[in-house]
Scaffold this motif. Structure first.
Motif, PDB file in Angstrom:
ATOM      1  N   ASP A  85       0.817  -1.214   0.000  1.00 23.63           N
ATOM      2  CA  ASP A  85       0.000   0.000   0.000  1.00 23.63           C
ATOM      3  C   ASP A  85       0.849   1.263   0.000  1.00 23.63           C
ATOM      4  OD1 ASP A  85      -2.350  -1.468   0.044  1.00 23.63           O
ATOM      5  OD2 ASP A  85      -2.406  -1.550   2.235  1.00 23.63           O
ATOM      6  N   THR A  86       2.153   1.108  -0.150  1.00 25.81           N
ATOM      7  CA  THR A  86       3.082   2.231  -0.090  1.00 25.81           C
ATOM      8  C   THR A  86       3.580   2.597  -1.484  1.00 25.81           C
ATOM      9  OG1 THR A  86       3.820   1.451   2.079  1.00 25.81           O
ATOM     10  CG2 THR A  86       5.229   3.052   0.959  1.00 25.81           C
ATOM     11  N   TYR A  87       3.639   3.887  -1.750  1.00 30.88           N
ATOM     12  CA  TYR A  87       4.185   4.382  -3.011  1.00 30.88           C
ATOM     13  C   TYR A  87       5.502   5.086  -2.718  1.00 30.88           C
ATOM     14  CZ  TYR A  87      -0.342   3.403  -5.075  1.00 30.88           C
ATOM     15  OH  TYR A  87      -1.471   2.766  -5.525  1.00 30.88           O
ATOM     16  N   ILE A  88       6.523   4.741  -3.483  1.00 35.02           N
ATOM     17  CA  ILE A  88       7.848   5.314  -3.307  1.00 35.02           C
ATOM     18  C   ILE A  88       8.269   5.933  -4.628  1.00 35.02           C
ATOM     19  CG2 ILE A  88      10.273   4.807  -2.813  1.00 35.02           C
ATOM     20  CD1 ILE A  88       9.196   2.404  -1.159  1.00 35.02           C
ATOM     21  N   GLU A  89       8.759   7.163  -4.569  1.00 40.07           N
ATOM     22  CA  GLU A  89       9.215   7.847  -5.772  1.00 40.07           C
ATOM     23  C   GLU A  89      10.738   7.941  -5.778  1.00 40.07           C
ATOM     24  OE1 GLU A  89       7.190  11.619  -5.799  1.00 40.07           O
ATOM     25  OE2 GLU A  89       5.484  10.735  -6.844  1.00 40.07           O
ATOM     26  N   HIS A  90      11.316   7.688  -6.955  1.00 39.12           N
ATOM     27  CA  HIS A  90      12.762   7.825  -7.138  1.00 39.12           C
ATOM     28  C   HIS A  90      13.007   8.725  -8.335  1.00 39.12           C
ATOM     29  CE1 HIS A  90      14.421   4.967  -4.299  1.00 39.12           C
ATOM     30  NE2 HIS A  90      13.455   4.137  -4.611  1.00 39.12           N
ATOM     31  N   PRO A  91      13.877   9.693  -8.192  1.00 36.88           N
ATOM     32  CA  PRO A  91      14.218  10.529  -9.350  1.00 36.88           C
ATOM     33  C   PRO A  91      15.053   9.738 -10.348  1.00 36.88           C
ATOM     34  CG  PRO A  91      15.541  11.144  -7.456  1.00 36.88           C
ATOM     35  CD  PRO A  91      14.569  10.113  -6.982  1.00 36.88           C
ATOM     36  N   VAL A  92      14.889  10.076 -11.610  1.00 40.89           N
ATOM     37  CA  VAL A  92      15.658   9.452 -12.682  1.00 40.89           C
ATOM     38  C   VAL A  92      16.642  10.493 -13.192  1.00 40.89           C
ATOM     39  CG1 VAL A  92      15.538   8.402 -14.971  1.00 40.89           C
ATOM     40  CG2 VAL A  92      13.720   7.975 -13.306  1.00 40.89           C
ATOM     41  N   SER A  93      17.892  10.092 -13.324  1.00 37.56           N
ATOM     42  CA  SER A  93      18.897  11.050 -13.782  1.00 37.56           C
ATOM     43  C   SER A  93      18.615  11.465 -15.221  1.00 37.56           C
ATOM     44  CB  SER A  93      20.302  10.460 -13.671  1.00 37.56           C
ATOM     45  OG  SER A  93      20.540   9.551 -14.710  1.00 37.56           O
ATOM     46  N   ARG A  94      18.992  12.677 -15.531  1.00 40.61           N
ATOM     47  CA  ARG A  94      18.799  13.203 -16.879  1.00 40.61           C
ATOM     48  C   ARG A  94      19.502  12.314 -17.909  1.00 40.61           C
ATOM     49  NH1 ARG A  94      20.849  19.116 -17.463  1.00 40.61           N
ATOM     50  NH2 ARG A  94      21.428  18.413 -15.413  1.00 40.61           N
ATOM     51  N   ARG A  95      20.697  11.855 -17.551  1.00 37.89           N
ATOM     52  CA  ARG A  95      21.494  11.030 -18.458  1.00 37.89           C
ATOM     53  C   ARG A  95      20.826   9.690 -18.759  1.00 37.89           C
ATOM     54  NH1 ARG A  95      25.307   7.097 -17.636  1.00 37.89           N
ATOM     55  NH2 ARG A  95      25.182   7.302 -15.397  1.00 37.89           N
ATOM     56  N   LEU A  96      20.095   9.136 -17.804  1.00 40.61           N
ATOM     57  CA  LEU A  96      19.484   7.820 -17.981  1.00 40.61           C
ATOM     58  C   LEU A  96      18.011   7.865 -18.345  1.00 40.61           C
ATOM     59  CD1 LEU A  96      21.113   5.967 -14.944  1.00 40.61           C
ATOM     60  CD2 LEU A  96      21.664   5.680 -17.363  1.00 40.61           C
ATOM     61  N   SER A  97      17.400   9.035 -18.395  1.00 37.19           N
ATOM     62  CA  SER A  97      15.945   9.126 -18.563  1.00 37.19           C
ATOM     63  C   SER A  97      15.432   8.478 -19.843  1.00 37.19           C
ATOM     64  CB  SER A  97      15.477  10.569 -18.462  1.00 37.19           C
ATOM     65  OG  SER A  97      15.992  11.339 -19.505  1.00 37.19           O
ATOM     66  N   THR A  98      16.120   8.645 -20.959  1.00 37.00           N
ATOM     67  CA  THR A  98      15.670   8.043 -22.212  1.00 37.00           C
ATOM     68  C   THR A  98      15.738   6.523 -22.133  1.00 37.00           C
ATOM     69  OG1 THR A  98      16.440   9.969 -23.431  1.00 37.00           O
ATOM     70  CG2 THR A  98      16.063   7.972 -24.708  1.00 37.00           C
ATOM     71  N   LYS A  99      16.821   5.998 -21.577  1.00 36.88           N
ATOM     72  CA  LYS A  99      16.980   4.546 -21.435  1.00 36.88           C
ATOM     73  C   LYS A  99      15.924   3.973 -20.501  1.00 36.88           C
ATOM     74  CE  LYS A  99      20.363   1.009 -20.196  1.00 36.88           C
ATOM     75  NZ  LYS A  99      19.795   0.261 -19.127  1.00 36.88           N
ATOM     76  N   VAL A 100      15.693   4.635 -19.382  1.00 31.97           N
ATOM     77  CA  VAL A 100      14.698   4.163 -18.417  1.00 31.97           C
ATOM     78  C   VAL A 100      13.311   4.145 -19.058  1.00 31.97           C
ATOM     79  CG1 VAL A 100      13.536   4.665 -16.228  1.00 31.97           C
ATOM     80  CG2 VAL A 100      16.019   4.864 -16.394  1.00 31.97           C
ATOM     81  N   ALA A 101      12.966   5.204 -19.771  1.00 31.20           N
ATOM     82  CA  ALA A 101      11.651   5.273 -20.428  1.00 31.20           C
ATOM     83  C   ALA A 101      11.484   4.134 -21.420  1.00 31.20           C
ATOM     84  CB  ALA A 101      11.476   6.618 -21.120  1.00 31.20           C
ATOM     85  N   SER A 102      12.488   3.867 -22.241  1.00 37.13           N
ATOM     86  CA  SER A 102      12.356   2.801 -23.246  1.00 37.13           C
ATOM     87  C   SER A 102      12.325   1.420 -22.583  1.00 37.13           C
ATOM     88  CB  SER A 102      13.466   2.889 -24.293  1.00 37.13           C
ATOM     89  OG  SER A 102      14.710   2.617 -23.727  1.00 37.13           O
ATOM     90  N   GLU A 103      13.109   1.223 -21.520  1.00 39.71           N
ATOM     91  CA  GLU A 103      13.088  -0.061 -20.807  1.00 39.71           C
ATOM     92  C   GLU A 103      11.725  -0.303 -20.150  1.00 39.71           C
ATOM     93  OE1 GLU A 103      15.489  -2.451 -20.464  1.00 39.71           O
ATOM     94  OE2 GLU A 103      16.849  -1.380 -21.789  1.00 39.71           O
ATOM     95  N   LEU A 104      11.170   0.737 -19.537  1.00 40.81           N
ATOM     96  CA  LEU A 104       9.852   0.597 -18.910  1.00 40.81           C
ATOM     97  C   LEU A 104       8.775   0.292 -19.951  1.00 40.81           C
ATOM     98  CD1 LEU A 104       9.869   3.416 -16.226  1.00 40.81           C
ATOM     99  CD2 LEU A 104       9.728   0.958 -15.807  1.00 40.81           C
ATOM    100  N   LEU A 105       8.785   1.001 -21.055  1.00 39.42           N
ATOM    101  CA  LEU A 105       7.792   0.739 -22.107  1.00 39.42           C
ATOM    102  C   LEU A 105       7.910  -0.690 -22.625  1.00 39.42           C
ATOM    103  CD1 LEU A 105       7.810   4.092 -24.098  1.00 39.42           C
ATOM    104  CD2 LEU A 105       5.961   3.171 -22.692  1.00 39.42           C
ATOM    105  N   ALA A 106       9.121  -1.152 -22.850  1.00 39.99           N
ATOM    106  CA  ALA A 106       9.326  -2.531 -23.318  1.00 39.99           C
ATOM    107  C   ALA A 106       8.822  -3.533 -22.279  1.00 39.99           C
ATOM    108  CB  ALA A 106      10.792  -2.758 -23.633  1.00 39.99           C
ATOM    109  N   TYR A 107       9.096  -3.281 -21.017  1.00 42.15           N
ATOM    110  CA  TYR A 107       8.662  -4.175 -19.952  1.00 42.15           C
ATOM    111  C   TYR A 107       7.130  -4.221 -19.869  1.00 42.15           C
ATOM    112  CZ  TYR A 107       8.062  -6.267 -15.363  1.00 42.15           C
ATOM    113  OH  TYR A 107       7.657  -7.089 -14.332  1.00 42.15           O
TER     114      TYR A 107
END
Length: 98
Positions: free
Chosen positions: A72-94
């Motif tokens: 029931d807990t939500y945790i937020e983590h910032p994504v670095s500017r350098r990794l944001s494109t990679k993280v977005a594409s990995e999440l979409l693929a997942y």
């Protein structure tokens, strides 16, 4: 502890902290790079230099912040500017693999 139990990992000086779904934490004296190299890339993604998340628990992505839902807990983590494109594409693929 199984891979599915790991919600996210953080760096703490010379240790890596494994934050688990059951809210337990485990520490291991190693580097985040070593641990990440042993984890399945289709499930875990690095969001900044000190944090790796299990995409199974990511429920949202907005303005360079990933939100994890652990029970029931939500945790937020910032994504670095350098990794944001990679993280977005990995999440979409997942999420597409569903």
């Amino acid at each position: 502890m199984s891979l599915g139990d790991i919600a996210y990992l953080t760096k703490d000086t010379k240790y890596v902290v494994f934050h688990c779904y059951d809210e337990k934490e485990y520490k291991e004296r190693t580097t985040l790079e070593v641990v990440l190299s042993k984890l399945p890339a289709e499930r875990f993604v690095r969001v900044d230099k000190g944090c790796v998340v299990n995409m199974k628990y990511v429920c949202g992505w907005k303005e360079k912040i990933v939100t994890l839902r652990i029970g029931d807990t939500y945790i937020e983590h910032p994504v670095s500017r350098r990794l944001s494109t990679k993280v977005a594409s990995e999440l979409l693929a997942y999420w597409r693999r569903g």
